[in-house]
Design an enzyme around this catalytic site. Structure first.
Site, PDB file in Angstrom:
ATOM      1  N   ASP A 192     -23.313 -19.833  13.392  1.00  0.00           N
ATOM      2  CA  ASP A 192     -22.344 -20.632  14.143  1.00  0.00           C
ATOM      3  C   ASP A 192     -20.976 -20.678  13.455  1.00  0.00           C
ATOM      4  OD1 ASP A 192     -23.049 -22.137  11.992  1.00  0.00           O
ATOM      5  OD2 ASP A 192     -23.358 -24.013  13.093  1.00  0.00           O
ATOM      6  N   HIS A 233      -9.752   5.271   2.682  1.00  0.00           N
ATOM      7  CA  HIS A 233      -9.984   3.915   3.167  1.00  0.00           C
ATOM      8  C   HIS A 233     -11.007   3.207   2.276  1.00  0.00           C
ATOM      9  CE1 HIS A 233      -8.502   5.026   7.498  1.00  0.00           C
ATOM     10  NE2 HIS A 233      -7.510   4.856   6.633  1.00  0.00           N
ATOM     11  N   ASP A 258       3.333  -2.709   5.287  1.00  0.00           N
ATOM     12  CA  ASP A 258       2.323  -1.746   4.839  1.00  0.00           C
ATOM     13  C   ASP A 258       2.922  -0.965   3.679  1.00  0.00           C
ATOM     14  OD1 ASP A 258       0.216  -0.004   4.594  1.00  0.00           O
ATOM     15  OD2 ASP A 258       0.409   0.874   6.595  1.00  0.00           O
ATOM     16  N   HIS A 295      -1.157  -0.290  12.559  1.00  0.00           N
ATOM     17  CA  HIS A 295      -1.022   1.003  13.234  1.00  0.00           C
ATOM     18  C   HIS A 295      -0.583   0.653  14.647  1.00  0.00           C
ATOM     19  CE1 HIS A 295      -3.259   3.970  10.469  1.00  0.00           C
ATOM     20  NE2 HIS A 295      -2.958   2.887   9.768  1.00  0.00           N
ATOM     21  N   GLU A 313       3.977   4.683  -0.136  1.00  0.00           N
ATOM     22  CA  GLU A 313       4.206   4.296   1.259  1.00  0.00           C
ATOM     23  C   GLU A 313       5.262   3.205   1.354  1.00  0.00           C
ATOM     24  OE1 GLU A 313       1.494   2.897   5.085  1.00  0.00           O
ATOM     25  OE2 GLU A 313       0.758   2.538   3.047  1.00  0.00           O
TER      26      GLU A 313
END
Length: 440
Positions: A42, A245, A273, A363, A410
């Site tokens: 729950d 990943h 990112d 993305h 990145e």
């Protein structure tokens, strides 16, 4: 519910009008909120609103449906939501209720979501086209089909059911691809928080630290600034950095390891990112520095293509050419540049594209190709540039000194009328900069 300023209320209304104008007369657009998801028994996963629903409403409650009806005299934007309930609000927190969403969000009309079965068939009647994300929410698909069937059952009495289903994303994705000044401001805030988080992890690094300890440094900074992870943080030390990943984040770093951290904050729904690599002991080895310098050069080559009128894929092509030439020079590949590019031999060490759209989703939505051709970059687009090199630990075709090194760099880039702006440019990137930060 985040505070709703007059500026954002106007922006949301403008988005809804723009979408309805694109859909045209005779259309109806239906968009449900994200459902809540059970984590165990729950307890639920933390609720995250559907990005399209958030883009059009700024409403972060579940059990809601936005209906847009272009040209409707009694109001074009309608929101179905939960009613106020003091008992449930004592357990789950406050609700806006139908009256509140009209006042706070600026929609034209609102009804209890419990009344949707009685009201929505009437809104569908007389509309020719339904714009909807068919297949995204199977339970809601069945409800919508049921409402349509109720209208069809009244056809002999003169009811006119919709005749056409259209994918809502064909209109909405293109809108979301181009960021407004208000959106860019939030994305810059997400980027700034992410920069601070990566710096905290670099400063905390030392031989023997666990990957999850570095993850904790990153996500502590996110939460300290009212942000949260935009995606599962990747913290890979040593050969774990070669797993694109990587998720475990449990290993203990060793002296001499390079650590790859791919992590970004989500602030008010908008994602950053960033990926950086750093030596856990503060000093790059000769081989680590050589590959790191090469990836930085590839990123610079891709960034040089980030300006209006240039094909989106030109950045990837520039990065690939730079990486391949460097791999040949270092002896990790053999032959000529033309042959290595033609055969795709570089993919042994560079398996992914050089970037992706960025926005409400890490993305983000938006077409990369138009009529089979790479689309041209335009002001307002935001995307990542993230070349990398990954030499598997078991690659016996190269000397042992190269094996197990994984590097990705990145950054987040906004296309402007004059060229581009790197939203994450403040974060140290080059090997000398990284070492100086870690030594400070």
């Amino acid at each position: 519910m985040q505070p709703m300023t007059a500026t954002w209320r106007k922006l949301l209304a403008r988005r809804r009008r723009q979408l309805m104008q694109a859909a045209g007369d005779g259309a109806i657009l239906i968009l449900p909120a994200a459902p809540e998801r059970i984590r165990s028994h729950d307890t639920h996963y933390p609720y995250r609103q559907d990005s399209d629903f958030w883009y059009l409403t700024g409403f972060d409650e579940p059990e809601a449906v936005l209906v847009l009806v272009p040209g409707r005299r009694h109001g074009e934007s309608i929101l179905f939501c939960r009613e106020r309930d003091p008992e449930r609000e004592g357990w789950d927190g406050p609700r806006l209720g139908p009256e509140g969403v009209v006042d706070v969000l600026g929609v034209d009309d609102a009804y209890p979501v419990s009344d949707i079965d009685d009201i929505l068939p009437g809104l569908l009647e007389g509309r020719r086209r339904v714009h909807y994300h068919l297949g995204r929410d199977a339970d809601f698909d069945l409800k919508l089909i049921g409402w349509l069937n109720r209208v069809r059952a009244q056809a002999r009495q003169g009811a006119q059911p919709p005749q056409e289903f259209l994918e809502l994303g064909h209109l909405l994705d293109e809108m979301r691809l181009f960021k407004s000044a208000e959106e860019v401001k939030l994305m810059q805030q997400a980027a700034d928080i992410s920069v601070a988080a990566h710096r905290a992890a670099m400063r905390a690094a030392r031989p023997g630290i666990h990957e999850y300890e570095l993850q904790a440094q990153i996500e502590h900074v996110f939460r300290m600034h009212d942000a949260q992870p935009a995606y599962g943080s990747i913290v890979g030390s040593g050969a774990n950095a070669c797993v694109l990943h990587y998720k475990a984040n449990r290993a203990k770093s060793r002296d001499g390891d390079l650590v790859l951290i791919d992590a970004g904050a989500e602030f008010r729904g908008y994602a950053a990112d960033i990926t950086r690599c750093f030596p856990v002991n503060g000093r790059f080895s000769k081989e680590q520095r050589a590959l790191h310098d090469l990836v930085c050069a590839a990123q610079a080559a891709a960034l040089a293509q980030a300006r209006p009128g240039v094909r989106y894929e030109a950045g990837h092509e520039a990065a690939v050419a730079t990486l391949t030439e460097g791999l040949l020079s270092l002896g990790l590949l053999k032959g000529t540049l033309k042959a290595a590019l033609g055969s795709g031999d570089y993919k042994r060490y560079y398996r992914h594209k050089t970037g992706h759209w960025l926005g409400l989703d890490v993305h983000d939505v938006g077409e990369y190709r138009i009529d089979g051709e790479s689309r041209l970059l335009e002001p307002g687009m935001v995307f990542t540039i993230e070349p990398g090199l990954y030499v598997p630990a078991g690659d016996a075709s190269v000397p042992a000194k190269w094996r197990g090194i994984g590097i990705r760099i990145e950054d987040d880039v906004l296309i402007t009328a004059a060229g581009h702006r790197v939203l994450t440019d403040a974060l140290e990137r080059g090997a000398d900069e990284v070492e100086a930060l870690m030594a400070g």
